[in-house]
Design a protein around this motif. Sequence first.
Motif: not given
Length: 689
Positions: A58-82
Amino acid sequence: MASPSTIKASKLINKYSDIVIALAIVTIVIMMIIPLPTFLLDLLICLNITLALTIVMVTIYNVEPLDFSVFPSLLLITTLFRLALNVSSTRLILLNGNAGEVIAAFGNFVVGGNPVVGFIVFVILIIIQFVVITKGAERVAEVSARFTLDAMPGKQMAIDADLNQGAISDAEARRRREKIQMEADFYGAMDGASKFVKGDAIAAIIIIIINIFGGFIIGMVQRNLSIAQALQEYTLLTVGEGLVNQIPALLVSTATGIIVTRAASKSNLGQDLVGQIFRNPRVFFIAGTVLTFLSIVPGLPAPPFLALALFALLIGYGLKQAKQQTLAVEDIKQQEKEKEDIKKPENIVSLLQVDPMELEIGYSLIPLVDSGQGGDLLERIVMIRRQCALEFGLVVPTIRIRDNIQIKPNAYIIKLKGIEIAKGELLLDHYLAMNSGTVVEEIDGIQTVEPAFGLPALWITEVQREQAELNGYTVVDAVSVLATHLTEIIKSHADEILGRQETQNLIDNLKKTEPSVVEEVVPDLLTVGEVQKILASLLHERVSIRDMGTIFEVLSDYARMTKDIDILTEYVRHALSRQITSQYVQNNILSCISLDAGIENKIAGAIQRTEHGSYLSLDPETIKSIIAAVNGELENITGMGYQPIVLTSPGIRGYFRKMAERSIPGIIVLSQAEIEQSVEIQILGVVKI
């Protein structure tokens, strides 16, 4: 095409997405408390790897950072899952000595069953993630957040400026403000979220140490394993668990680095990388040459360098061929486009545009325009326009200068509204010497005619200049000859240069300082076209229209009584008597000839007035005899060095001038009403028939 069941499931997930996320977070927390069976742990570990790969894609195919604006929250969830998977796998390793097939495979197959190698690989992965990727992403996020916040006021002001100028709508301004706010929030959140990755790496190191030592003790004490067996079994499981969790962690860290280092672009990362790296074939030719040189250096292995050199050269050759083909295709498209453009109606309409004034020059005169070669013609033209504005009140439009290879190299042509009205020739490395009547000794030179006034002159060299001036010649350089000619052409055709639009501009300028007098005349009494005809009549006789205030005051007084343009022009001339007198009086004396009373009576009796204006109705023989008599008297006074001025009564001045100007170019016709009372009138001759 997706099946109906797949589409239905997708819609169902979107509808209850908030519930799904809430349950997922709760489940992750429960995983840390409740033991999981090995088959479920295997599934969740595979899910963790899949999720990490998806995030990277998803990050590779993004054009702008805001296209994946949920990433900070997703980063927290994936870290917690790991971390939850770490806890679950640690529990199974320490309790049963078995954490599922995935961890066992990573512990045996990936590192070849060697716990030392596995431990070293794990440490290397930790160093890469913690020291390189995580640290760099954290710093980039921090700097991006700082600069984004610092730039917010400037961006807001730019949006407000565009909105005030009407460049954007309210909706667009609102959208841009929201985007700026979202960028600030995103980079601020990324600055904090990057700390999760850093903490995850530290936690992984602590967990693997606990697993090794805890498993070693449990294996020896509770399971009665030997030291070698306990170390082999628990170390491999612990290393396998570390690799299973650190590979997804490394992928997510890489995604973090990609998203915070992504610059503004119109395409995704892959397209940008390929497009920018493989843009210049010269780069690969140079790289191939360097690799070839390295292959022949003694001591270095030749085959790999030669292979890579060949590969680089092939890429460079392919890029060069592709570039040439692209250019050829673009040329063909451009030619086709030009052919199509020629057929378009709007391009034909553009050909109808005529420049007010043009100056065409031969290629030898190009240095006059090129400031790099010392040419100052453009500056001279600016001064000419200023002079015309001060002297005549006329704003001369921009004079377009073109080079024309179809004319002589030293020639120039002056055009008015696309039609040639004057031309001349210059010698750039020569000076024009004119006999002003005070020449004591003639000099040699190239015979020519001064273009502005038609006087005989000579082209002389730089060496002859000083001697010519000492002999009494008036000497000017080539660019001054052209500038003088252009000035005289503008003065003699000022009435044609002044159009309705130029008149409207003059009226608008006067309206800024004297709005009341303008509103009284235009459009209530006269139209812009009628005002333009009056001003053009004044300019035709070289009367300045700079004093627009006086002209409009006269028009406001007399335009109520008559709409005759000729009569109104005469009234304006009477009001400008001081200005007109100053043009022709020398030492407070006006030297001129006058018309016999009989001629004036004939002209006055031949004036015919209609509702559309007035005109002079005289038979051709009478006109011919009057012109011949006037011409004879003027030759006498011009021979004595006086100007060709004819003085008439106010009622016939304009009609007599129109009758005489065609046959006697340069004639000046004044009336008694235009002469200041303090001026002495010297009659040098009387015209009689």
